[in-house]
Design a protein around this motif. Structure first.
Motif, mmCIF file in Angstrom:
data_model
loop_
_atom_site.group_PDB
_atom_site.id
_atom_site.type_symbol
_atom_site.label_atom_id
_atom_site.label_comp_id
_atom_site.label_asym_id
_atom_site.label_seq_id
_atom_site.Cartn_x
_atom_site.Cartn_y
_atom_site.Cartn_z
ATOM 1 N N LYS A 1 62.772 -59.664 -0.026
ATOM 2 C CA LYS A 1 63.316 -61.024 -0.242
ATOM 3 C C LYS A 1 64.653 -61.092 -0.114
ATOM 4 N N TYR A 2 65.150 -62.071 0.095
ATOM 5 C CA TYR A 2 66.609 -62.613 0.286
ATOM 6 C C TYR A 2 67.094 -63.583 -0.744
ATOM 7 N N SER A 3 67.983 -63.077 -1.559
ATOM 8 C CA SER A 3 68.480 -64.088 -2.532
ATOM 9 C C SER A 3 69.603 -64.931 -2.493
ATOM 10 N N PHE A 4 70.047 -65.869 -2.874
ATOM 11 C CA PHE A 4 71.380 -66.685 -3.003
ATOM 12 C C PHE A 4 72.194 -66.188 -3.955
ATOM 13 N N GLN A 5 73.376 -65.464 -3.360
ATOM 14 C CA GLN A 5 73.996 -65.052 -4.347
ATOM 15 C C GLN A 5 75.547 -65.792 -4.116
ATOM 16 N N GLY A 6 76.165 -66.128 -5.221
ATOM 17 C CA GLY A 6 77.507 -66.881 -5.084
ATOM 18 C C GLY A 6 77.382 -68.179 -5.725
ATOM 19 N N THR A 7 78.246 -69.189 -5.378
ATOM 20 C CA THR A 7 78.632 -70.572 -6.085
ATOM 21 C C THR A 7 78.040 -71.758 -4.926
#
Length: 181
Positions: A1-7
């Protein structure tokens, strides 16, 4: 699974969604990891026959900060048990038996709905399941509609490490009201 990272800064814009799914973990951000989401209004519908739908994030890993967001999402579920849906975040896991995930929600409004066509239970206004640490501050729970028995607690269905500070609810009658009416 890919995750959103950052702002992700919505800069006051509105994101309109429409999901009609049979799979679980449905939200604009399916998984986040060490992320910040701010200044975003999400509206639209999630129609699901599975668990873990949310107005913003299905699963928050690591840290997640949500600031000045509004969820006007209508969640309609036909799942026959513990749906664990929420206005903002469905699931904050406990990693390897340790409290390592932390979510902070500040200055947010849920004015959407959480409804069922069956016997769905175990949902929360802002968070469904907080195995990790969750803090909700200066926020308002004012849903347009909630099916009877679906939302057990005002802000979080389950949260062993839950902190609620200066939060209010309006027009909601549940078993355990968290915050101030």
């Amino acid at each position: 699974k890919y995750s959103f990272q950052g702002t992700f800064d919505g800069q006051g814009h509105t994101l309109t969604i429409y999901y009609e799914v049979t799979a679980g973990y449905t939200a604009p951000f399916r998984v986040t990891e060490n992320a910040t989401i701010r200044n975003l209004h999400v509206t639209g519908s999630i129609i699901t026959s599975d668990q873990m739908a949310a107005g913003l994030v299905s699963e928050a890993e690591g840290t997640l900060t949500i600031e000045n967001c509004r969820s006007s999402v209508d969640i309609l579920c036909s799942f026959e048990w513990s749906g664990q849906h929420a206005g903002f975040v469905s699931y904050i896991p406990m990693m390897f038996g340790e409290v390592s995930c932390e979510v902070t929600i500040t200055g947010c409004l849920f004015d959407g709905s959480i409804r069922t066509t069956s016997t769905t239970t175990s949902c929360g206004g802002f968070i469904a399941v907080a195995g990790g640490t969750a803090t909700i501050r200066h926020s308002l729970m004012a849903p347009t509609s909630v099916s009877e028995g679906m939302v057990a607690n005002t802000f979080a269905y389950y949260g062993e490490h839950l902190n609620i500070d200066s939060c209010y609810y309006y027009g909601l009658h549940v078993a355990n009201n968290q915050g101030t009416s």
